[in-house]
Design a protein around this motif. Structure first.
Motif, PDB file in Angstrom:
ATOM      1  N   ALA A 107       0.832  -1.205   0.000  1.00 17.86           N
ATOM      2  CA  ALA A 107       0.000   0.000   0.000  1.00 17.86           C
ATOM      3  C   ALA A 107       0.869   1.257   0.000  1.00 17.86           C
ATOM      4  O   ALA A 107       1.970   1.279   0.544  1.00 17.86           O
ATOM      5  CB  ALA A 107      -0.918   0.002   1.216  1.00 17.86           C
ATOM      6  N   THR A 108       0.342   2.304  -0.611  1.00 16.11           N
ATOM      7  CA  THR A 108       1.053   3.582  -0.694  1.00 16.11           C
ATOM      8  C   THR A 108       0.509   4.549   0.353  1.00 16.11           C
ATOM      9  O   THR A 108      -0.482   4.266   1.018  1.00 16.11           O
ATOM     10  CB  THR A 108       0.874   4.197  -2.093  1.00 16.11           C
ATOM     11  N   PHE A 109       1.159   5.714   0.457  1.00 14.40           N
ATOM     12  CA  PHE A 109       0.656   6.750   1.355  1.00 14.40           C
ATOM     13  C   PHE A 109      -0.708   7.247   0.882  1.00 14.40           C
ATOM     14  O   PHE A 109      -1.555   7.626   1.685  1.00 14.40           O
ATOM     15  CB  PHE A 109       1.641   7.911   1.455  1.00 14.40           C
ATOM     16  N   GLY A 110      -0.940   7.216  -0.420  1.00 12.18           N
ATOM     17  CA  GLY A 110      -2.242   7.585  -0.963  1.00 12.18           C
ATOM     18  C   GLY A 110      -3.331   6.639  -0.493  1.00 12.18           C
ATOM     19  O   GLY A 110      -4.434   7.061  -0.149  1.00 12.18           O
ATOM     20  N   ASP A 111      -3.005   5.337  -0.463  1.00  9.72           N
ATOM     21  CA  ASP A 111      -3.968   4.344   0.037  1.00  9.72           C
ATOM     22  C   ASP A 111      -4.313   4.616   1.500  1.00  9.72           C
ATOM     23  O   ASP A 111      -5.469   4.533   1.894  1.00  9.72           O
ATOM     24  CB  ASP A 111      -3.392   2.928  -0.076  1.00  9.72           C
ATOM     25  N   LYS A 112      -3.302   4.934   2.289  1.00 15.13           N
ATOM     26  CA  LYS A 112      -3.538   5.182   3.713  1.00 15.13           C
ATOM     27  C   LYS A 112      -4.415   6.417   3.912  1.00 15.13           C
ATOM     28  O   LYS A 112      -5.328   6.417   4.734  1.00 15.13           O
ATOM     29  CB  LYS A 112      -2.214   5.344   4.453  1.00 15.13           C
ATOM     30  N   GLY A 113      -4.154   7.457   3.140  1.00 12.24           N
ATOM     31  CA  GLY A 113      -4.981   8.662   3.226  1.00 12.24           C
ATOM     32  C   GLY A 113      -6.424   8.397   2.833  1.00 12.24           C
ATOM     33  O   GLY A 113      -7.357   8.831   3.515  1.00 12.24           O
ATOM     34  N   LYS A 114      -6.617   7.657   1.737  1.00  6.79           N
ATOM     35  CA  LYS A 114      -7.974   7.325   1.291  1.00  6.79           C
ATOM     36  C   LYS A 114      -8.671   6.389   2.279  1.00  6.79           C
ATOM     37  O   LYS A 114      -9.857   6.509   2.534  1.00  6.79           O
ATOM     38  CB  LYS A 114      -7.955   6.685  -0.105  1.00  6.79           C
ATOM     39  N   ALA A 115      -7.915   5.444   2.835  1.00  6.32           N
ATOM     40  CA  ALA A 115      -8.501   4.526   3.815  1.00  6.32           C
ATOM     41  C   ALA A 115      -8.963   5.300   5.046  1.00  6.32           C
ATOM     42  O   ALA A 115     -10.053   5.035   5.572  1.00  6.32           O
ATOM     43  CB  ALA A 115      -7.497   3.444   4.201  1.00  6.32           C
ATOM     44  N   ASN A 116      -8.157   6.251   5.517  1.00  4.97           N
ATOM     45  CA  ASN A 116      -8.567   7.080   6.652  1.00  4.97           C
ATOM     46  C   ASN A 116      -9.831   7.862   6.326  1.00  4.97           C
ATOM     47  O   ASN A 116     -10.755   7.944   7.133  1.00  4.97           O
ATOM     48  CB  ASN A 116      -7.447   8.053   7.044  1.00  4.97           C
ATOM     49  N   GLU A 117      -9.882   8.428   5.131  1.00  8.20           N
ATOM     50  CA  GLU A 117     -11.048   9.204   4.699  1.00  8.20           C
ATOM     51  C   GLU A 117     -12.295   8.324   4.634  1.00  8.20           C
ATOM     52  O   GLU A 117     -13.369   8.703   5.120  1.00  8.20           O
ATOM     53  CB  GLU A 117     -10.741   9.800   3.322  1.00  8.20           C
ATOM     54  N   LEU A 118     -12.167   7.127   4.048  1.00 10.43           N
ATOM     55  CA  LEU A 118     -13.307   6.215   3.947  1.00 10.43           C
ATOM     56  C   LEU A 118     -13.732   5.689   5.318  1.00 10.43           C
ATOM     57  O   LEU A 118     -14.929   5.542   5.582  1.00 10.43           O
ATOM     58  CB  LEU A 118     -12.973   5.054   3.009  1.00 10.43           C
ATOM     59  N   CYS A 119     -12.769   5.423   6.197  1.00  8.60           N
ATOM     60  CA  CYS A 119     -13.095   4.978   7.558  1.00  8.60           C
ATOM     61  C   CYS A 119     -13.916   6.035   8.284  1.00  8.60           C
ATOM     62  O   CYS A 119     -14.918   5.726   8.933  1.00  8.60           O
ATOM     63  CB  CYS A 119     -11.821   4.706   8.359  1.00  8.60           C
ATOM     64  N   LYS A 120     -13.487   7.281   8.189  1.00 10.16           N
ATOM     65  CA  LYS A 120     -14.205   8.372   8.854  1.00 10.16           C
ATOM     66  C   LYS A 120     -15.608   8.520   8.285  1.00 10.16           C
ATOM     67  O   LYS A 120     -16.574   8.731   9.020  1.00 10.16           O
ATOM     68  CB  LYS A 120     -13.428   9.674   8.726  1.00 10.16           C
ATOM     69  N   PHE A 121     -15.740   8.408   6.961  1.00 10.46           N
ATOM     70  CA  PHE A 121     -17.047   8.511   6.320  1.00 10.46           C
ATOM     71  C   PHE A 121     -17.980   7.407   6.811  1.00 10.46           C
ATOM     72  O   PHE A 121     -19.119   7.671   7.207  1.00 10.46           O
ATOM     73  CB  PHE A 121     -16.886   8.460   4.795  1.00 10.46           C
ATOM     74  N   LEU A 122     -17.497   6.155   6.794  1.00  6.35           N
ATOM     75  CA  LEU A 122     -18.335   5.026   7.222  1.00  6.35           C
ATOM     76  C   LEU A 122     -18.681   5.121   8.707  1.00  6.35           C
ATOM     77  O   LEU A 122     -19.817   4.870   9.102  1.00  6.35           O
ATOM     78  CB  LEU A 122     -17.634   3.702   6.935  1.00  6.35           C
ATOM     79  N   ALA A 123     -17.701   5.497   9.530  1.00 10.14           N
ATOM     80  CA  ALA A 123     -17.949   5.608  10.969  1.00 10.14           C
ATOM     81  C   ALA A 123     -18.980   6.692  11.257  1.00 10.14           C
ATOM     82  O   ALA A 123     -19.838   6.526  12.132  1.00 10.14           O
ATOM     83  CB  ALA A 123     -16.646   5.895  11.703  1.00 10.14           C
ATOM     84  N   LYS A 124     -18.915   7.784  10.520  1.00 18.78           N
ATOM     85  CA  LYS A 124     -19.872   8.872  10.723  1.00 18.78           C
ATOM     86  C   LYS A 124     -21.274   8.427  10.307  1.00 18.78           C
ATOM     87  O   LYS A 124     -22.251   8.703  11.010  1.00 18.78           O
ATOM     88  CB  LYS A 124     -19.443  10.089   9.897  1.00 18.78           C
ATOM     89  N   LYS A 125     -21.389   7.734   9.186  1.00 19.16           N
ATOM     90  CA  LYS A 125     -22.694   7.268   8.711  1.00 19.16           C
ATOM     91  C   LYS A 125     -23.307   6.226   9.646  1.00 19.16           C
ATOM     92  O   LYS A 125     -24.511   6.187   9.830  1.00 19.16           O
ATOM     93  CB  LYS A 125     -22.578   6.677   7.305  1.00 19.16           C
ATOM     94  N   LEU A 126     -22.464   5.375  10.223  1.00 17.07           N
ATOM     95  CA  LEU A 126     -22.962   4.313  11.102  1.00 17.07           C
ATOM     96  C   LEU A 126     -23.007   4.726  12.569  1.00 17.07           C
ATOM     97  O   LEU A 126     -23.468   3.951  13.413  1.00 17.07           O
ATOM     98  CB  LEU A 126     -22.073   3.068  10.957  1.00 17.07           C
ATOM     99  N   LYS A 127     -22.515   5.934  12.884  1.00 17.55           N
ATOM    100  CA  LYS A 127     -22.394   6.412  14.268  1.00 17.55           C
ATOM    101  C   LYS A 127     -21.652   5.369  15.107  1.00 17.55           C
ATOM    102  O   LYS A 127     -22.169   4.853  16.095  1.00 17.55           O
ATOM    103  CB  LYS A 127     -23.757   6.746  14.865  1.00 17.55           C
TER     104      LYS A 127
END
Length: 144
Positions: A107-127
């Protein structure tokens, strides 16, 4: 070395359990809203916001998906769902569902940044409760 982040569903979450289909729906929704943003800005934002293609492996199709990169600065993110038995503050055992994001060694640093962004999005949607790659915890549910 592989890195993991977890989105854990707590009793205050929107759902008690989560399936891989739920994750696919939320990721599709994410793609849709970024496409709308791009349309408003007259820019191809959806391809930059989600530079992956969702793929489902045959063997574990109801537990795992992976995001294969379409861009050169990205590689892959693995996403899985599972359950664990935990003890509450009262000492009672309960089953807790979670979503696991895994970054492989390639994985690249780009993957880690996108994974963090997607994690935050999913966590926010699911509370839900988000355990980031750096072991910090973010709470997206109403706390007492």
């Amino acid at each position: 070395m592989t890195e993991n982040a977890y989105i854990k569903l707590v009793p205050e979450s929107v759902k008690a359990t989560v399936t891989i289909e739920d994750v696919k729906e939320l990721l599709t929704y994410y793609q849709m809203i970024t496409a709308k943003t791009g349309k408003q800005l007259d820019w191809d934002y959806d391809k930059k916001a989600f530079p992956y293609e969702m793929k489902v492996p045959e063997r574990m199709k109801d537990k795992v998906i992976y995001l294969q990169a379409k861009e050169d600065r990205y590689h892959m993110i693995l996403i899985g769902v599972d359950k664990e038995v935990i003890k509450d503050e009262d000492g009672l055992e309960r089953i807790q569902s979670y979503i696991q994001f895994t970054l492989p060694e390639t994985a690249t640093f780009g993957d880690k940044g996108k994974a963090n962004e997607l994690c935050k999005f999913l966590a926010k949607k699911l509370k839900a409760q988000l355990h980031l790659f750096n072991k910090r915890v973010m709470y997206y549910y109403p706390r007492k």
